[in-house]
Design an enzyme around this catalytic site. Structure first.
Site, short mmCIF file in Angstrom:
data_model
loop_
_atom_site.label_atom_id
_atom_site.label_comp_id
_atom_site.label_asym_id
_atom_site.label_seq_id
_atom_site.Cartn_x
_atom_site.Cartn_y
_atom_site.Cartn_z
N ASP A 197 0.78 -1.64 -0.11
CA ASP A 197 0.15 -0.12 -0.10
C ASP A 197 1.22 1.31 0.03
OD1 ASP A 197 1.23 -0.16 2.39
OD2 ASP A 197 -0.34 0.42 3.91
N GLU A 198 2.27 0.83 -0.40
CA GLU A 198 2.92 2.07 -0.31
C GLU A 198 3.99 2.25 -1.23
OE1 GLU A 198 5.64 4.76 3.23
OE2 GLU A 198 4.66 2.13 3.33
#
Lengths: 372, 376
Positions: free
Chosen positions: B94-95
């Site tokens: 998620d990054e």
């Protein structure tokens, strides 16, 4: 009291037993030779508490005496004297010892004989008799392969495996292994024990290279060797020896036979160029030619030598520690030496081209990884 | 992505919306993998043990993680990134870092692009993301942390130095609790304090990282956005239901973990040179021991043998163990530089006679008698 002895005769016996004495021992009395004179016989004993060794010689003594003589000073004195008779004058009360030569007078102070540890009485369970020559050979061929790692204490000694018909002497440091087998016994019992390296070294120096019999008695804790006036008792290494038979490879389709001296000489030259950390040399065997090579990339050093040989089997390239291999080649007596391989990552066998009767010598060496 | 795992769960299960949710940590000994913002208000954090999380937030709802689903959503988000630029460096599910200096939509304002990406993520997935925009990776990361959740923060070059100077060291990405503590002992409390220190001083006290700190506080961070992510290591670990200390139990667990690692290696056609054993004690003290070998390792048995060796050397755990892990690195997916022959490697080059009790011989510490037949 006084006794007279030739420096040479005394020195010879002291040299045999002096190896037992350790510097800075647990108790100071162990830095002494125990002299026990009885009826013109001088018995000399040394110990480090693990090993006891005695020898004896005839001296001209005017009475009996027991005294502990500082080993270092007395030995140094005798070593530096030319061969000549010397007189030891000992004052029993003051323990003063005076060594008199033609020109010199050397005075030292002895110690109470009764403070010296007693030679242990061994209740032996079994015994065997070997010729001194055979035992000496077995020791010489195995002792170099013993381990030095104090954390693997079981490998620091020579494993002695007695079966009904033969005796195996085995040594390994897990990199290589030597098994000297003597056959033709009728022992009537089976046992095995690990003899410490120190005792083996002492025996190596003391055993005559002849047929004189050596009696070995043992129980679960001690082994007792007696021969030609010398006795040695040592505590056994109380550890389990690995099952060495399991690592002896049986399928070795690649067989080499080569002149041993040529091989050693080439190894000596080529290994000069090997990496100093790994000591690695490569053997490439194809057809009837063996190529020995070594390289040290750090210095851009490299060397190659070709030797002719007899070879049956598939081409092989295998790496070894030059020191290990050379030591093993040196332990072989025959003009030709045989090597047998299976794969470059499996143990290689090193064998004399022929064995004496009743003898079977087998050596194993683990390769080093190449091409990494 | 904001509270990614927890947000996905809340998205998929409307009942969870607006409630304190923890993903993972429900079992006896588990840890929280992610906490929703509602839970964070109570002090629940990721990596916190479930028990403590429950104490902090008694009405916390624990849900099982659904990694397949997270991967799916992550894939959607990454696809969106690629509509803007191919210079995407994913850091986790998620990054990611994006280099939009040159971008596919031809916009020169990074902040506008960030806003557009955020909107698109929300449109597609229903989830919010936080973005940080700046002129290097370090500052972009700092910026992204500043306005969470659903934030967008731009650090302009003219503001960067002042911001870094006042930034407390704990807020520096890469400075953890331990380093922060050590820095404080040297009187370093913020970026400005770091800037006052000489390069030599920082390198001496903080090693390679010292040089990194020296430069970043001067707004210098020339790390590129790397699109290719190369796996550096692979492993598996297990937290036990009850702490264990008996060698038999430890070895039994290592055996299971070694098999898992081996399977994972096989699946990815990987093998490696370095084996690392991770031991977490009951008091959370963490130790790692590792050893590098010259051969390629991917086999479960070999992994286990090395792990056992590491377990015994230098000594068996004296405290009960909460977690064990095995990982392997120096993988065959990188360009190999032949390892320089250290003494221990040279030692490993020499093969050993395969005694049945080889393991016993190889360890520098004798095994207890009850384990001596282990390899036989």
């Amino acid at each position: 009291m006084k006794f007279i002895v030739s420096t040479n005769d005394l020195l010879k016996q002291l040299d045999l037993v002096d190896g037992v004495v350790v510097s800075k021992p647990l108790i100071p009395i162990l830095e002494n030779f125990l002299f026990e004179i009885k009826g013109g016989n001088l018995k000399i004993t040394t110990t480090d508490l693990e090993t006891f060794m005695t020898t004896s010689l005839k001296v001209e003594a005017d009475s009996d005496i027991d005294i502990a003589v500082p080993s270092k000073v007395s030995l140094e004195t005798l070593k530096n004297l030319p061969t000549q008779p010397v007189t030891f004058s000992i004052d029993e009360a003051s323990k003063s010892i005076e060594i008199n030569t033609g020109n010199g007078r050397y005075k030292l102070t002895g110690n109470e004989a009764k403070d010296f540890p007693k030679f242990p009485e061994l209740e032996s369970e079994n015994s065997i008799v070997l010729s001194s020559k055979v035992l000496l050979k077995a020791i010489n061929k195995t002792i170099f392969a013993t381990g030095t790692d104090e954390l693997r204490i079981n490998l620091t000694g020579v494993y002695c495996q007695i079966t009904d018909t033969h005796i195996n002497f085995v040594a390994t440091d897990a990199n290589r292994l030597v098994r000297v087998q003597r056959k033709g016994f009728k022992n009537g019992f089976e046992t095995s024990f690990i003899l410490p390296k120190k005792a083996m070294n002492l025996l190596k120096n003391a055993l005559p290279n002849d047929e004189s019999p050596v009696k070995i008695e043992f129980n679960s804790s001690y082994a007792f060797f007696s021969f030609t006036g010398v006795s040695l008792i040592c505590r056994l290494i109380d550890e389990r020896y690995p099952d060495y038979t399991a690592v002896i490879p049986t399928e070795n389709p690649n067989k080499l036979s080569i002149n041993r001296n040529d091989f050693i000489s080439a190894m000596k030259r080529v290994s000069i160029y090997s990496n100093k950390t790994t000591n690695q040399v490569r053997l490439k065997i194809a057809g009837s030619e063996m190529t020995i090579s070594a390289e040290d990339y750090d210095f851009a050093n490299e060397a190659t030598e070709r030797l002719s040989c007899n070879y049956e089997g598939a081409d092989i390239e295998i790496g070894f520690n030059a020191r290990f291999l050379t030591e093993m080649l040196n332990a072989v007596d025959t003009e030709e030496v045989k090597m047998e391989f299976s794969m470059p990552n499996r143990a290689g066998l090193l064998l004399p081209s022929e064995n004496e009767s009743e003898e079977d010598i087998l050596m194993l060496i683990m390769p080093m990884m190449i091409n990494v | 992505m904001d509270a990614f795992f927890a947000s996905v769960e809340q998205l998929d299960n409307p009942f969870l919306k607006g409630k304190p949710v923890a993903v993972g940590g429900g079992e006896n000994r588990g840890v929280v993998a992610a906490a929703s913002y509602e839970a964070r208000k109570f002090g629940v954090r990721s990596a916190m043990s479930g028990k403590i999380a429950k104490q902090k937030c008694p009405h916390l709802i624990f849900v099982r993680p659904h990694f397949e689903r997270y991967r799916e959503v992550s894939g959607q988000v990454m696809d969106i990134f690629h509509e803007y630029t191919d210079l995407v460096q994913p850091m986790s599910l998620d990054e990611a870092y994006l280099d939009v200096t040159e971008n596919k939509i031809g916009d020169i304002y990074a902040a506008k692009i960030a806003k557009s990406i955020k909107d698109k993520i929300f449109e597609t997935t229903g989830l919010t993301a936080s973005a940080g925009v700046s002129f290097n990776k370090f500052l972009a990361k700092i910026a992204s942390d500043m306005n969470k959740p659903n934030g967008l923060k731009v650090i302009l070059p003219k503001d960067a130095q002042a911001l870094l100077d006042t930034l407390p060291i704990e807020k520096f990405h890469g400075i953890g609790e331990k380093t922060a503590e050590r820095m404080r002992r040297h009187g370093i409390h913020n970026g400005y304090d770091i800037r006052l220190k000489e390069l030599d001083f920082l390198e001496k006290h903080f090693g390679k990282a010292g040089s990194f700190y020296y430069h970043i506080v001067r707004c210098i961070d020339n790390r590129e956005v790397k699109t290719e992510w190369v796996r550096k290591s692979l492993g598996a670990e297990e937290t036990f239901d009850i702490d264990i200390i008996e060698p038999e139990d430890l070895i039994a667990q290592l055996s299971i973990i070694a098999k898992t690692v081996s399977n994972r290696l096989e699946k990815r056609e990987l093998k490696g040179h370095t084996v690392t054993l991770k031991i977490k004690y009951h008091d959370f003290e963490l130790k790692t021991r590792s050893k590098t070998f010259t051969n390629w390792i991917n086999d479960a048995e070999e992994l286990l043998a090395h792990a056992i060796e590491l377990l015994y050397i230098p000594e068996l755990p004296k405290k009960s163990v909460r977690l064990l892990g095995i990982s392997i690195s120096n993988l065959n997916n990188e360009e190999q530089t032949p390892p320089k022959l250290s003494l221990s490697v040279a030692f490993d080059l020499q093969l050993k006679l395969p005694f049945n009790d080889q393991f016993l011989l190889d360890s520098t510490q004798a095994l207890p008698p009850n384990l001596r037949n282990l390899n036989q």
